[in-house]
Design a protein around this motif. Structure first.
Motif, mmCIF file in Angstrom:
data_model
loop_
_atom_site.group_PDB
_atom_site.id
_atom_site.type_symbol
_atom_site.label_atom_id
_atom_site.label_comp_id
_atom_site.label_asym_id
_atom_site.label_seq_id
_atom_site.Cartn_x
_atom_site.Cartn_y
_atom_site.Cartn_z
ATOM 1 N N MET A 61 0.840 -1.201 0.000
ATOM 2 C CA MET A 61 0.000 0.000 0.000
ATOM 3 C C MET A 61 0.880 1.259 0.000
ATOM 4 O O MET A 61 1.832 1.344 0.760
ATOM 5 C CB MET A 61 -0.892 -0.013 1.249
ATOM 6 N N ASN A 62 0.587 2.204 -0.882
ATOM 7 C CA ASN A 62 1.388 3.427 -0.938
ATOM 8 C C ASN A 62 1.136 4.303 0.282
ATOM 9 O O ASN A 62 0.018 4.402 0.751
ATOM 10 C CB ASN A 62 1.033 4.213 -2.194
ATOM 11 N N LYS A 63 2.191 4.960 0.757
ATOM 12 C CA LYS A 63 2.008 5.830 1.930
ATOM 13 C C LYS A 63 1.341 7.141 1.541
ATOM 14 O O LYS A 63 0.776 7.841 2.369
ATOM 15 C CB LYS A 63 3.339 6.071 2.648
ATOM 16 N N SER A 64 1.403 7.485 0.237
ATOM 17 C CA SER A 64 0.938 8.796 -0.224
ATOM 18 C C SER A 64 -0.072 8.665 -1.361
ATOM 19 O O SER A 64 -0.247 7.589 -1.926
ATOM 20 C CB SER A 64 2.135 9.607 -0.730
ATOM 21 N N LEU A 65 -0.691 9.786 -1.707
ATOM 22 C CA LEU A 65 -1.558 9.830 -2.883
ATOM 23 C C LEU A 65 -1.009 10.893 -3.822
ATOM 24 O O LEU A 65 -1.350 12.076 -3.723
ATOM 25 C CB LEU A 65 -3.007 10.157 -2.481
ATOM 26 N N LEU A 66 -0.087 10.465 -4.676
ATOM 27 C CA LEU A 66 0.516 11.404 -5.633
ATOM 28 C C LEU A 66 -0.221 11.347 -6.957
ATOM 29 O O LEU A 66 -0.209 12.293 -7.735
ATOM 30 C CB LEU A 66 1.990 11.045 -5.883
ATOM 31 N N SER A 67 -0.821 10.168 -7.183
ATOM 32 C CA SER A 67 -1.521 9.902 -8.440
ATOM 33 C C SER A 67 -2.732 9.045 -8.120
ATOM 34 O O SER A 67 -2.716 8.303 -7.128
ATOM 35 C CB SER A 67 -0.566 9.130 -9.363
ATOM 36 N N ASN A 121 -4.761 6.635 8.735
ATOM 37 C CA ASN A 121 -5.102 5.375 9.373
ATOM 38 C C ASN A 121 -4.042 4.312 9.098
ATOM 39 O O ASN A 121 -3.588 3.620 9.993
ATOM 40 C CB ASN A 121 -6.453 4.912 8.819
ATOM 41 N N GLN A 122 -3.628 4.252 7.819
ATOM 42 C CA GLN A 122 -2.638 3.228 7.476
ATOM 43 C C GLN A 122 -1.254 3.596 7.981
ATOM 44 O O GLN A 122 -0.460 2.713 8.306
ATOM 45 C CB GLN A 122 -2.634 2.929 5.972
ATOM 46 N N SER A 123 -0.957 4.919 8.109
ATOM 47 C CA SER A 123 0.369 5.297 8.609
ATOM 48 C C SER A 123 0.456 5.076 10.120
ATOM 49 O O SER A 123 1.545 5.025 10.693
ATOM 50 C CB SER A 123 0.711 6.735 8.243
ATOM 51 N N GLN A 124 -0.710 4.928 10.768
ATOM 52 C CA GLN A 124 -0.723 4.703 12.224
ATOM 53 C C GLN A 124 -0.585 3.226 12.569
ATOM 54 O O GLN A 124 -0.249 2.869 13.666
ATOM 55 C CB GLN A 124 -2.076 5.184 12.802
ATOM 56 N N THR A 125 -0.969 2.363 11.582
ATOM 57 C CA THR A 125 -0.986 0.923 11.897
ATOM 58 C C THR A 125 0.291 0.216 11.452
ATOM 59 O O THR A 125 1.083 0.760 10.726
ATOM 60 C CB THR A 125 -2.212 0.241 11.235
#
Ligand code: CP
Ligand code: NVA
Length: 300
Positions: free
Chosen positions: A1-7, A296-300
């Motif tokens: 899963m990507n940490k960011s939304l660049l695209s 949420n995903q960066s916390q888990t």
């Protein structure tokens, strides 16, 4: 899963649907689950909707928005993106970033440990398009998203690119209608779907359209080309004559700001088919859903 939304390509169909469900949820009920978090908003270009909707979304989630004008930072005095990204990561829990160059966005992401959200670049506007496709779904609850004919009129740049990518992921039926020389590069965007096409003839592209979408002919930063563009795009204006050929109950959409009487007439922008305000309002809930998805995903 990507940490960011660049695209838009950073999320798959399942994740987009998860974000859609969250948008719906946030429209019904707020949440202050991110109390104590600080989210930066670094903007190199003007913005009304994206900046405000994210600032409001961050506040509604209980977090603290910090607006950063690039010209006030040391970046404008030569400090590198690499250094800035490392420093931002020490203070912030996420960054909403608007830049003139997608490469800056990628570099920022590479050197930061926090989620970076693309708030528009020369190449994409992912949060806008995710929000807009949610709006299309919301406006057409009895129809399958994939059965709608969506026609985009205008420049093949950021909005069109993000539209093509989401259409590829969600298998949407999308026609990009623009003058020769302004088409998006479908190869570069890795578009394989036969349901995504380019048409240079507006009166052909618009036939039976369920959604008509347009954007400015001269994007921010392209002002030097304005005169030429006004001429090249003249036949692509969304006006009464053109929309007559679409489905009579079509939705008219525009990411805004509009250059009235260029890409769209005032009559169409303010017509009963126009959904521009619902579209703009949904940007707040989309911003909440995207922030929630990434934090949420960066916390888990
Ligand atoms: N649609 C959009 O991104 O608008 P702003 O430039 O006002 O943020
Ligand atoms: N294509 C436009 C979108 C603005 C939201 C621009 O880049 O200026």
């Amino acid at each position: 899963m990507n940490k960011s939304l660049l695209s838009v390509a950073d999320v798959n169909a399942k994740q987009i649907n998860k974000i859609f469900n969250k948008i719906k949820e946030f429209k019904l009920k707020g949440s202050t689950k991110y109390k104590g978090k600080s989210i930066g908003l670094l903007f190199e270009k003007h913005s009304t909707r994206t900046r405000l909707s994210f600032e409001v979304a961050i506040s509604r989630l209980g977090a603290y928005p910090i607006y950063i004008n690039k010209s006030d930072t040391q970046i404008s005095r030569g400090e590198s993106i690499k250094e800035t990204a490392k420093i931002f990561s020490l203070y912030l829990d996420g960054l909403v970033y608007r830049t003139s160059d997608q490469k800056n966005m990628e570099e920022f992401d590479r050197f930061s440990s926090i989620p970076i959200i693309n708030a528009l670049s020369d190449f994409e506007h992912p949060t806008q398009i995710i929000s807009d496709v949610f709006t299309i779904k919301e406006l057409n609850p009895k129809k399958k998203l994939q059965d709608l004919k969506i026609v985009y009129f205008g420049d093949g740049n950021n909005i069109a690119n993000s539209f093509c990518i989401i259409a590829e992921i969600l298998k949407l039926n999308l026609v990009i209608c623009c003058p020769k020389g302004y088409e998006p590069d479908l190869n570069k965007l890795k578009i394989k779907s036969k349901n995504i096409s380019i048409d240079n003839k507006p009166s052909n592209a618009v036939i039976n359209a369920n959604v008509i979408y347009t954007d400015v002919w001269t994007s921010m930063g392209m002002e030097k080309e304005e005169k030429k563009r006004l001429k090249d795009f003249k036949a692509y204006q969304v006006n009464k004559t053109l929309v007559k050929l679409a489905d009579s109950s079509h939705n008219f959409m525009h990411c805004l700001p509009a250059h009235i009487n260029e890409e769209v007439t005032s009559e169409i922008l303010n017509s009963d088919n126009s959904v521009i305000y619902q579209q703009a309002e949904n940007k707040v809930y989309t911003a909440m859903a995207i922030l929630d998805f990434l934090l949420n995903q960066s916390q888990t």
